[in-house]
Every structure is written in C-alpha cells, then in structure tokens.
Design a protein around this motif. Structure first.
Motif, short mmCIF file in Angstrom:
data_model
loop_
_atom_site.label_atom_id
_atom_site.label_comp_id
_atom_site.label_asym_id
_atom_site.label_seq_id
_atom_site.Cartn_x
_atom_site.Cartn_y
_atom_site.Cartn_z
N ASP A 62 11.09 2.98 4.00
CA ASP A 62 10.74 4.13 3.15
C ASP A 62 11.40 5.40 3.68
O ASP A 62 11.98 6.19 2.93
CB ASP A 62 9.23 4.34 3.11
N TYR A 63 11.29 5.57 4.99
CA TYR A 63 11.84 6.76 5.64
C TYR A 63 13.36 6.77 5.56
O TYR A 63 13.97 7.79 5.19
CB TYR A 63 11.38 6.80 7.09
N LEU A 64 13.99 5.65 5.91
CA LEU A 64 15.45 5.60 5.92
C LEU A 64 16.04 5.85 4.54
O LEU A 64 17.01 6.61 4.39
CB LEU A 64 15.93 4.25 6.46
N LEU A 65 15.45 5.25 3.52
CA LEU A 65 15.97 5.45 2.17
C LEU A 65 15.72 6.88 1.69
O LEU A 65 16.54 7.45 0.96
CB LEU A 65 15.32 4.45 1.20
N SER A 276 6.55 8.76 -3.10
CA SER A 276 8.00 9.01 -3.10
C SER A 276 8.73 7.96 -2.27
O SER A 276 9.87 7.60 -2.57
CB SER A 276 8.31 10.40 -2.54
N GLY A 277 8.06 7.44 -1.22
CA GLY A 277 8.66 6.42 -0.39
C GLY A 277 8.94 5.13 -1.13
O GLY A 277 9.77 4.32 -0.70
N VAL A 279 9.48 5.20 -4.69
CA VAL A 279 10.42 5.54 -5.75
C VAL A 279 11.87 5.48 -5.25
O VAL A 279 12.78 5.07 -5.98
CB VAL A 279 10.11 6.95 -6.31
N VAL A 280 12.08 5.87 -3.97
CA VAL A 280 13.45 5.93 -3.46
C VAL A 280 14.09 4.55 -3.33
O VAL A 280 15.31 4.46 -3.19
CB VAL A 280 13.50 6.65 -2.09
N TYR A 281 13.31 3.49 -3.38
CA TYR A 281 13.93 2.16 -3.37
C TYR A 281 14.84 1.99 -4.58
O TYR A 281 15.83 1.25 -4.51
CB TYR A 281 12.86 1.06 -3.36
N PHE A 282 14.52 2.67 -5.66
CA PHE A 282 15.39 2.63 -6.83
C PHE A 282 16.38 3.79 -6.82
O PHE A 282 17.58 3.58 -6.95
CB PHE A 282 14.56 2.67 -8.11
#
Length: 657
Positions: A62-65, A276-277, A279-282
């Motif tokens: 989550d953090y890295l993305l 948000s962690g 959502v950023v996967y997409f």
C-alpha cells in the motif's frame, strides 16, 4: 431552420448539450457518501496496527504504490520526454542519473526517514528543530496552492476522456467551432496580383478570392495553420479569453468535471490511508499498462523509429553536456519529479511501522520514477514520429511539452490513428490516474497535518473534515475553470511550484543535517533499520553535508538569475497579476521567519540562550511509541501530552553533538 436541443453537432460533446446537464449533475451528486455513523470513529486504525493512535499502512505494498503514485505524475509523461529530446537525447540520461544520485535520492531518503522515525506529518515533525517549524507550514501552503490547480488539470483530462466517447473525435476535423485559420496545412495569407493599372501589388488573399482574382504563381505568402486540436483546446475546452483581465464566465462543463475530480479524491480518502492504500493498486499500476499498450501500438506505425531516434537514438548529442543549462534541467526535473520538499513524503512515511526499511523503499521508488519517465518517452515519441511522418514534417516541428503535448499534440496524433476514440480514451484515462495518485498524497498531507494538530477531532470527524477540505479547495479552484482559468493555472504554477519548494528543501537539509546534526540523524535511522558499517554512510554523509545543499543552492540562484515573467500563448500577464503571483509565494514562505521569531520570543533567557533553545529538539521529539525509544529517548515526553507550540526544553535525549 431551428435545431432540436437533442441534435448533436459534429465535434460537440454529449454532456455539453442543455438536456445532459441535469443527468450529469445528478450522477455526480449520487457519488457523495450519504451518512457517517458513529461506528466509523476509528475506521482509519486497524486492529493489527502498531500505532493505535495514528494508524499504519495495512500492507507494505500500500505504502510503496502510494509513494510511486505520488512521485510518478503528469510531469513524467509531458515534461521529461521533451527535456530529453531538447537536451541531447540519450546523452541527457547521464546528467539525469548523476542528479538522481547527488540530489534526488539523498533528499528522498532523508524525508522518508524523518517522517517514519517520528510518525508525524510535515509540520509537527519540526519538533526536531522548533526554529524551523515555518518550513513545514511553507510546505503545506505550497501543497494547497498546487493542489487547487492540479485538480483542474485532472478536470481537463476528465473532459477529454468524456469527449472521446464518440464515433468521431471532436478535434479530428475543423468543425463548426473552428475559424478560417484552422488547418493542418499552411494557409495563404497574401499574394501578388496585377491591378487594373497593370501594376503588381500584394493583396490580402481573402480579398483576392472575394474579387475572383488570380494570384501570380510563386507569390503566395503562407503561414502555418492552427491544428484542429489546438483550436478545440482554446475555443471549446477552455473557451479561453484574451487575457487574465477578461475573466469571463465559469465554463460549466469544466466546473462539473472539477467537482467530479474532487468527489473521486474525497471518496478515495474517505478512510484515510486505509481506503487510498487500496485505490492506488489500480491508479498506480494502470498507467503502466496503458504506456505499454501505447508503446506497442506506436512501434507498429510508420515513422515510429524516426520519432524514437529523435528521443533517445541517433540524435544523441554528447556535446550538449558542456552546457550548464542541460545540467540545470536535469537537476530541476529530478527535484520536482520526486516530489521532495512538498511534505507528502514525510506525511506518507509517517504511517509506516517504526522498523520498516525506508532505505530500500527510497531506492525502489526513486528508480521506479526515473525508469517510468524514460519508458514514457518511448510511448510518446513513437506516436509523435508517426504524426510527423503522415504530415510530412520533422519530429521537431510536432513535439511539444506540458499542456501543448497533453491536450494538443498528442490528441492530434491520436485522432489520425484507426479506431481513434479507443486510443484517446486510453490516453486520457491514463492521465487521469496519473494525476489522481499525486492528488491523493497531497490531500493526505493536509489531513495528516490536521490530525497531528487535532488528533481527537480527526478521530471523530475524519470523513467530514476530509470532505470539507475537498469542498473548500473545489470552491477555490472555480476561478481556474473560468474563461481566464488557464491563465490562473499557469500563474500559480509559475510562482508557487518553484522557488518556495527550493527554499524549503535548502532549509530542510540545513536544519536536519547541519543544526540537528547529521551524525545524530544517522543514529536515529539506525534505530529503525539497524546499525550499518561506517562505509555505508560515507556516501550519504558526503551528499547530505555538502553536495546536495550546494546543488540546491546553485539551482535556486540560477532560477533567480534566469527568472522571466510568465506568459501563456505569448500573452503577457497584467501588472496586478504579477503582483498577485509574488504575494502568493511570499505568503507561503513568510511563515518561516514569523514562526522563528515567535519561537524565540516565547523562549527564556538572553537572545543567544533563546536561539540555542529553539535550535534544540523539543522535549516531545522522538519515536512516537514508547517501546521504540530505547535508552537514547528514555526521557522523552509523550508526543500527545505536550502541545507543539510549547517552549522547547532540553531533555536527556537532546544533548548537542
């Protein structure tokens, strides 16, 4: 003959018709969360979180993305490829890599370590050096200004995304909105004719046609026509006025797109990093899929190799490395593309677990950001090479940067591909996701600051406060979707996204390394990632103490010396607008001396004693959780018990080096 309101003109977007407005409005407002229950009081903290007060990232990914999404933004697509082409092609990668190692990575690692160590945002983290707390305020204020106009750019992307859902792209030809200068080929403006007296005179070409005269062969004077995509951008999308003095009215469909952009941001941040962690996967990964698809498609087109060769191949010019401007461009691009000194890196890292390996994270994110820029260039220039091929021009005549690339040159190239709407949808959806990632982090920076200052309030009202911030910033951004909106966007970008960040970065590294102490800071890092041999820190010490500050100050001085007043489309800004721009940046940085004076005034003793007191860490500086403090910070005051504004005192953990 009158047209039905349901009739769709060529090049007209469906939502720009009167009958569509209520549907769009209702659709947008249906996205607003309807209810916030009391049970959601602690939804930003998970049961397995190490820090039960602030919460932690659910997973390392989550953090890295989130960090990749924050660092990789629109500039990687619309600025870096142009800079590479302009500054010697492949040769530009040499100063770019050097500046990454000397300036970008050291600052990135410093900010990640600082936020993770204290578990505090960009303002409260300055308990490490109370005299410089104004630096954190400057970061937040600049982030707010930039956030206002950045979401307007996302709104532009949304508009073009919606406009692409048509059988024929509305900017593919000169439709009803175009004027006589709209043409992909040069336009004849004057020519010589034989007058009634037998003399040869030069006349306006329109007059010649109106009077059924014939030009003498070879006497035609031509000028480049305006591309359909250029006129569509100015006349339809922006409805651009003649200057900043002519504000005009709000462009309603851009205002709706701006509202939708803010609703997306608010919905993604509804539960803070917990939402948000995910959502950023997409949003962080989808742009890579699109760039790869565009690269594959572009590589199959005629002229693609010519475009790529201009970008990084046979046009490489190593003699360019002798020019100082090339090195300045490389340093500036690295500095801004990594988003250092904006406060976001500190804010996002503050939600890490204490023993997270922030060193490897910094390297992974920085390398990903730079490789993305290089990769994006291939996708951009392969398509532009095809555009140059079919128009019979050189690549240098079609390549653009910034708004001109994203909303004029590239849409023009896409419009000439088979199944053009599909490629246009992909491209603008990619721009949308690239922008949203950065916007998520910027808003999280603001809410993290509020949480540090008012933790109990944020526990109970995180969702309303987050949505309230989005609403306020939406209202402030409405001036940017007027007919003079693009001038406002350019003005804020020119003044706020430049010097202020450089000043914050210079003071940040001076404050942490030279005043707080570089050796002490290294000891803090080793408490998180474990002890390292002295040779490991040799490079970082060299950069932090000397090389990076020197480079930043050089860029800052260069920026002052080469400063030029902003223009848009060669239109100068009025005096009052320039004064407003200066007021905005002064408002951002003035808090550095103001808070320094306040801190000194509140301290006790002589002036020298007060100054020394404010240059020592506050008694509540250190690891947020007691179990991480160890012997070095055993005398630390609980970070929640002592307000940030109290006079700093010297405790057992704050002995000067």
């Amino acid at each position: 003959m009158s047209l039905s309101p349901y009739f769709l003109l060529p090049g007209e977007a469906w939502w720009a018709t009167p009958w569509a407005a209520p549907l769009v409005t209702q659709g947008v407002f249906s996205l607003i969360p309807q209810k916030v229950t009391a049970s959601s009081e602690n939804f930003h903290v998970g049961e397995n979180d190490e820090n039960q007060e602030r919460g932690n990232w659910s997973q390392k990914s989550d953090y890295l993305l989130s960090m990749v999404g924050y660092a990789v933004g629109l500039g990687n697509v619309w600025r870096f490829p142009y800079l590479t082409y302009q500054n010697g092609g492949g040769a530009f990668l040499i100063p770019y890599a050097i500046m990454l190692a000397l300036a970008g990575l050291p600052l990135f690692f410093l900010e990640c370590s600082l936020g993770q160590f204290a578990s505090l945002g960009p303002v409260s983290v300055w308990r490490v050096l109370p005299l410089f707390q104004g630096v954190g305020i400057t970061m937040i204020l600049i982030s707010i200004f930039v956030t206002i106009y950045y979401n307007v750019i996302i709104a532009y992307s949304l508009y073009y995304l919606f406009a692409s859902f048509q059988r024929v792209l509305p900017w593919s030809e000169c439709f009803h909105w175009a004027d006589k200068n709209c043409s992909r080929t040069p336009i004849v403006t004057h020519c010589n004719v034989i007058s009634n007296m037998g003399d040869t005179v030069q006349m306006n070409y329109s007059w010649v046609l109106d009077n059924n005269l014939t030009c003498i062969n070879g006497t035609q004077v031509e000028q480049p026509g305006q591309l359909p995509s250029e006129q569509y951008w100015d006349k339809v999308t922006l409805q651009r006025s003649t200057g900043m003095d002519e504000t005009g009215e709000i462009v309603w469909y851009l205002a709706l797109c701006l509202l939708l952009a803010w609703l997306i941001v608010g919905a993604a941040l509804f539960k803070g990093i917990k939402s948000s962690g995910k959502v950023v996967y997409f949003t962080a990964l989808f742009p890579y899929v699109v760039l790869f698809i565009l690269l594959v498609r572009g590589a199959t087109l005629e002229g693609a190799f010519k475009g790529i060769s201009y970008y990084i191949g046979q046009q490489s010019n190593f003699t360019k490395l002798k020019e100082a401007e090339v090195w300045k461009d490389a340093a500036t691009q690295i500095f801004y593309s990594l988003s250092v000194a904006w406060g976001g890196l500190v804010a996002l890292s503050s939600y890490n677990k204490f023993n997270n390996n922030c060193y490897s994270d910094a390297i992974v994110v920085c390398l990903t950001n730079c490789l993305t820029s290089i990769f994006a260039g291939f996708a951009i220039f392969s398509i532009l090479g095809h555009m140059a091929h079919i128009s019979g021009k050189e690549v240098s005549q079609v390549v653009k940067s910034g708004f001109d690339l994203a909303f004029i040159a590239y849409p023009e190239a896409l419009a000439q591909l088979p199944v053009a709407p599909f490629w246009s949808i992909l491209f603008f959806f990619m721009l949308l996701t690239l922008g949203l990632d950065s916007q998520f982090a910027s808003i999280e920076t603001i809410t993290t600051t509020i949480q540090d200052l008012f933790p109990q309030v944020m526990k109970r009202l995180r969702a309303p406060i987050t949505l309230g911030c989005c609403l306020l910033l939406f209202l402030l951004g409405l001036v940017c979707v007027t007919q003079a909106g693009i001038y406002w966007v350019n003005l804020i970008d020119h003044f706020c996204a430049g010097w202020g960040i450089l000043i914050a970065a210079i003071l940040e590294i001076i404050g942490i390394i030279w005043i707080y102490g570089g050796n002490r800071f290294i000891e803090d890092i080793e408490m998180m990632i474990g002890a390292k041999k002295w040779i490991f820190w040799l490079w970082w010490r060299a950069c932090w103490f000397f090389i990076t500050p020197l480079l930043l100050m050089t860029i800052f001085i260069w920026s002052l010396v080469t400063f030029q007043e902003p223009k848009y489309a060669k239109i100068p800004y009025p005096t009052w607008a320039l004064a407003l721009g200066w007021c905005m940046i002064i408002f951002c940085i003035i808090w550095i001396p103001i808070l320094a004076i306040v801190k000194i005034a509140k301290a006790k003793g002589s002036f020298i004693q007060r100054l020394k007191s404010c240059c020592r860490p506050a008694s509540n500086w250190g690891p947020y959780l007691q179990r991480h403090r160890g012997e070095r910070y055993s005398g630390m005051v609980d970070p929640q018990k002592e307000p940030d504004h109290e006079i700093p005192t010297v405790s057992g953990n704050t002995k000067p080096e």
